[in-house]
Scaffold this motif. Structure first.
Motif, PDB file in Angstrom:
ATOM      1  N   VAL A  80     -10.426   4.562  -1.811  1.00 30.59           N
ATOM      2  CA  VAL A  80     -10.692   4.608  -0.372  1.00 30.59           C
ATOM      3  C   VAL A  80     -10.568   6.055   0.118  1.00 30.59           C
ATOM      4  CG1 VAL A  80     -10.268   3.611   1.896  1.00 30.59           C
ATOM      5  CG2 VAL A  80      -9.834   2.249  -0.149  1.00 30.59           C
ATOM      6  N   MET A 103      -7.794  -0.537   7.270  1.00 30.38           N
ATOM      7  CA  MET A 103      -6.911  -0.077   6.201  1.00 30.38           C
ATOM      8  C   MET A 103      -5.439  -0.343   6.508  1.00 30.38           C
ATOM      9  SD  MET A 103      -8.722   0.758   3.730  1.00 30.38           S
ATOM     10  CE  MET A 103      -7.341   1.301   2.734  1.00 30.38           C
ATOM     11  N   ALA A 148     -11.295  -1.408  -1.326  1.00 28.47           N
ATOM     12  CA  ALA A 148      -9.906  -1.818  -1.108  1.00 28.47           C
ATOM     13  C   ALA A 148      -9.722  -3.295  -1.412  1.00 28.47           C
ATOM     14  CB  ALA A 148      -9.492  -1.521   0.333  1.00 28.47           C
ATOM     15  N   GLN A 195      -1.115  -0.246  -4.518  1.00 27.27           N
ATOM     16  CA  GLN A 195      -2.297   0.608  -4.612  1.00 27.27           C
ATOM     17  C   GLN A 195      -2.096   1.872  -3.775  1.00 27.27           C
ATOM     18  OE1 GLN A 195      -4.903   1.369  -6.587  1.00 27.27           O
ATOM     19  NE2 GLN A 195      -6.108  -0.477  -6.196  1.00 27.27           N
ATOM     20  N   TYR A 237       2.477   1.425   5.899  1.00 30.15           N
ATOM     21  CA  TYR A 237       2.502   1.298   4.439  1.00 30.15           C
ATOM     22  C   TYR A 237       3.948   1.396   3.957  1.00 30.15           C
ATOM     23  CZ  TYR A 237      -2.593   2.012   4.167  1.00 30.15           C
ATOM     24  OH  TYR A 237      -3.944   1.893   4.288  1.00 30.15           O
ATOM     25  N   THR A 278      -2.851  -6.118  -0.524  1.00 34.09           N
ATOM     26  CA  THR A 278      -3.043  -5.725  -1.932  1.00 34.09           C
ATOM     27  C   THR A 278      -2.702  -6.851  -2.899  1.00 34.09           C
ATOM     28  OG1 THR A 278      -0.806  -4.821  -2.093  1.00 34.09           O
ATOM     29  CG2 THR A 278      -2.557  -3.295  -1.425  1.00 34.09           C
ATOM     30  N   GLN A 334     -16.420   2.569   0.731  1.00 38.07           N
ATOM     31  CA  GLN A 334     -15.033   2.881   0.403  1.00 38.07           C
ATOM     32  C   GLN A 334     -14.084   1.779   0.866  1.00 38.07           C
ATOM     33  OE1 GLN A 334     -13.815   5.547  -1.367  1.00 38.07           O
ATOM     34  NE2 GLN A 334     -15.955   6.083  -1.792  1.00 38.07           N
ATOM     35  N   LYS A 372       0.824  -1.200   0.000  1.00 34.27           N
ATOM     36  CA  LYS A 372       0.000   0.000   0.000  1.00 34.27           C
ATOM     37  C   LYS A 372       0.864   1.259   0.000  1.00 34.27           C
ATOM     38  CE  LYS A 372      -1.657  -2.187   3.450  1.00 34.27           C
ATOM     39  NZ  LYS A 372      -2.324  -2.735   4.642  1.00 34.27           N
ATOM     40  N   PHE A 426      -3.580   4.579  -1.855  1.00 32.98           N
ATOM     41  CA  PHE A 426      -4.889   4.879  -1.289  1.00 32.98           C
ATOM     42  C   PHE A 426      -5.032   6.372  -1.015  1.00 32.98           C
ATOM     43  CE2 PHE A 426      -4.729   0.297   0.066  1.00 32.98           C
ATOM     44  CZ  PHE A 426      -5.777  -0.104  -0.751  1.00 32.98           C
TER      45      PHE A 426
END
Length: 646
Positions: free
Chosen positions: A497, A552, A524, A532, A331, A557, A520, A301, A534
């Motif tokens: 998202v 989240m 994901a 991805q 992330y 992913t 939203q 992410k 976000f």
């Protein structure tokens, strides 16, 4: 890197015969799918039957080249049959381990000039892939293919789910076509009119007989990409090559081939229901990696300031803020978007890379693809479109520790443009860089062909939610189409998202979001892309419920398995995806009334799971949901709402 774990076997050809009859057929291994070919009055046709029902009626095949015509005056020469079995692993698509079995038919035809052309069909249980193979013709070792006769003629009762091919040299800074058009949904095929045709993939409902998804795969720098023409007077959708107006009118409209040569694969996925459509792997089954990965690439992410905070965020303080956001969320990446070259400069960019690294975060950097074929002013420009500049830039990026690039504004499907995509990917791999394409064409098997490729936009993505009231109004409608159409055939860098109630930095007064938080969060899972970016913003850490941020932090992913649970394109969709041994189930509703459905979720293996969904007033809440002894649950998805179960 994607690589083959087990032996790929191509069994010996079972027989080769001189054809006397003017028709021949091949079935799938389970014998439910049948392709029949015939020559009638010198023209080649094929039909497709699934479980006894005609899904494609007599549809044309053939090529027109600068050397010879393979449309008229054809006759069968030979027919070869065989089969393929292979098992492979792929780390960036909807499933990680794939077993592919197909029966093979190679039809060789002779034209009036005594030249030969082969059409090769590979037919698996729900998929057809076919392509043309051109041999050496005497002294001829090169050819230009001007157009294809290839077509798809559906029964009259068929309805279509299609996205228009954009008019060339329109849109922002003359960057179209970029595969970012609206859809027609469930429209009678007779009304499928569009001057510039329709992009792949295209989904068709053949009355009560079944479904068919059309696309292509295996396109590289040796060919152009194609699309569908609008329906002809006789009810046929023909394959179309790029419009000459693309890329400012420069370049080819056909494809130049060295002989012997092959065209890309045309693919048809069929089923009595939508499950084979959503779960197909045919874009990857019939292609192979074109080079080895220079290193093990890491997916995951990303945060991304530009999507909500826009151009004004391209400054040191805001990028540091988003590095900190990525670090806090766990992330691995931040995407630093356009204008970093002038607003930060290379020296500060190097500092930002080092700061991010101290926070266990790495960078993706935005680049403009062009210098010559549109007017997009954002920089860096003129660094990706020529070999010398590109390699110099990528050498520097590798030295300072950048991990990937997002390259934008391509605007065409010509062979020259396909070659640019491939050159960027190949050079990037030499320098350990992953590639995302934005403002770009549909990926066509690229996750398997190019080990450092990690996704393309090629859809009405999250940025249009910022810019367009029409797209905000139709967000749920489009979201229920993508899992059945666009995202079935390739990774989709959507960048979604959005948890701000208003889609801009101040988060008030304008650009109101019309979908719920649960909707939203569900995207994901619904929208698949291995890297991805976000659209979370720093304020979300305090202004949305903590369980949303926890989800989240956790949601992956990359996926090992994908299953369609329920849905109808344009109305609602529920998917289940597995990462390692954990399943995530996600659904959204585009209808104006709640969708109440009983779902078979036996894959979740019973017990109690967490659920995030919506109340009637749109408030998102978390609860526990118990799966009954039959592996079933009852769920309600509110209008423009969603649900995730994990």
């Amino acid at each position: 890197m994607a690589y083959i774990r087990s032996l790929i076997c191509f069994f010996a050809i079972l027989y080769t015969v001189k054809l006397t009859a003017q028709d021949v057929s091949i079935e799938s291994p389970d014998k439910n799918l049948r392709v029949s070919c015939s020559v009638e009055q010198g023209r080649l046709y094929y039909t497709v039957n699934y479980k006894g029902a005609v899904l494609l009626d007599k549809s044309p095949l053939g090529l027109h080249t600068n050397e010879s015509n393979f449309i008229n005056g054809l006759k069968f020469a030979t027919s070869d049959t065989g089969k393929i079995e292979k098992t492979y692993e792929q780390d960036r698509i909807k499933v990680s381990r794939i077993s592919y079995q197909a029966n093979v038919l190679t039809l060789t035809l002779e034209n009036e000039d005594k030249q030969l052309l082969s059409v090769v069909f590979q037919v698996s249980n729900n998929d057809i892939a076919f392509r043309y193979e051109l041999p050496v013709w005497g002294e001829r070792r090169s050819v230009v293919v001007h157009q294809e006769e290839t077509g798809y003629r559906f029964p009259q009762e068929t309805t279509a789910f299609l996205s228009n091919m954009m008019k060339p040299m329109t849109g922002f800074a003359r960057t179209a076509p970029s595969y970012e058009s609206a859809y027609i949904a469930d429209a009678p095929i007779a009304s499928a009119k569009s001057k510039y045709g329709f992009v792949f993939p295209g989904l068709f409902k053949v009355g009560d007989k079944g479904w068919a998804l059309l696309s292509e795969t295996g396109v590289n720098g040796l060919y152009c990409a194609s699309h569908l023409r609008e329906i002809s007077e006789d009810g046929t959708f023909h394959v179309a090559y790029p419009d000459m107006e693309q890329n400012n009118g420069f370049g080819s409209t056909g494809a130049a081939l060295s002989l012997p040569g092959v065209t890309p694969w045309r693919t048809i996925t069929v089923g009595s229901d939508l499950k084979p459509i959503v779960e197909t792997t045919i874009p990857f089954d019939v292609v192979e990696p074109l080079y080895e990965a220079s290193q093990a690439y890491k997916f995951g992410k990303s945060t991304w300031s530009w999507i909500v905070w826009q151009d004004q965020s391209m400054n040191w303080d805001d990028q540091v803020t988003y590095v900190d956001l990525a670090s806090g969320l766990g992330y691995p990446y931040i995407l630093v978007d356009a204008l970093w070259d002038v607003n930060l400069g290379k020296e500060k960019l190097e500092e930002l890379v080092q700061y991010a690294r101290s926070k266990n975060v790495d960078l993706f950097l935005w680049y403009n693809s062009n210098g010559t074929f549109n007017d997009a002013p954002q920089g860096p420009r003129n660094r990706m479109n020529t070999s010398i500049a590109r390699k110099q830039e990528m050498k520097w990026l590798q030295e300072i520790g950048v991990k990937g690039l997002k390259v934008d504004f391509f605007g065409g499907d010509k062979q020259e443009t396909m070659r640019l995509y491939e050159d960027i990917l190949s050079d990037a791999n030499d320098h350990g860089l992953m590639i995302i394409f934005h403002g770009a064409t549909l990926p066509r098997g690229w996750e398997r062909m190019y080990p450092n490729y990690v996704g393309s936009e090629a859809v009405i993505a999250s940025e249009m939610l910022i810019f367009s009231q029409h797209v905000r109004d139709n967000e749920a409608f489009y979201a229920t189409l993508h899992p059945f159409v666009r995202n079935t055939v390739g990774s989709m860098e959507f960048g979604g998202v959005l948890l701000n109630k208003y889609l801009h930095r101040e988060n008030k007064d304008r650009n109101k979001r019309l979908t719920t938080d649960a909707f939203q969060l569900a995207t994901a899972v619904l929208f698949q892309n291995p890297v991805q970016p976000f659209a979370l913003t720093p304020n979300n850490l305090s202004d949305v419920p903590s369980f949303e941020i926890d989800f989240m932090r956790e949601v992956p992913t990359t996926w090992d398995e994908t299953r369609l649970v329920a849905g109808y394109p344009g109305k609602y969709v529920v998917l289940a995806r597995r990462h390692c041994d954990k399943w995530y189930l996600a659904g959204v509703n585009a209808e104006n009334t709640p969708v109440k459905i009983k779902l078979n979720v036996a894959m979740l293996d019973g017990g109690t799971r967490k659920s995030i969904s919506d109340k009637k007033d749109g408030t998102t809440y978390q609860s526990n949901i118990k799966i009954d002894k039959h592996g079933e649950i009852d769920v309600t998805i509110q209008p423009k709402g969603g649900i995730v179960i994990f």
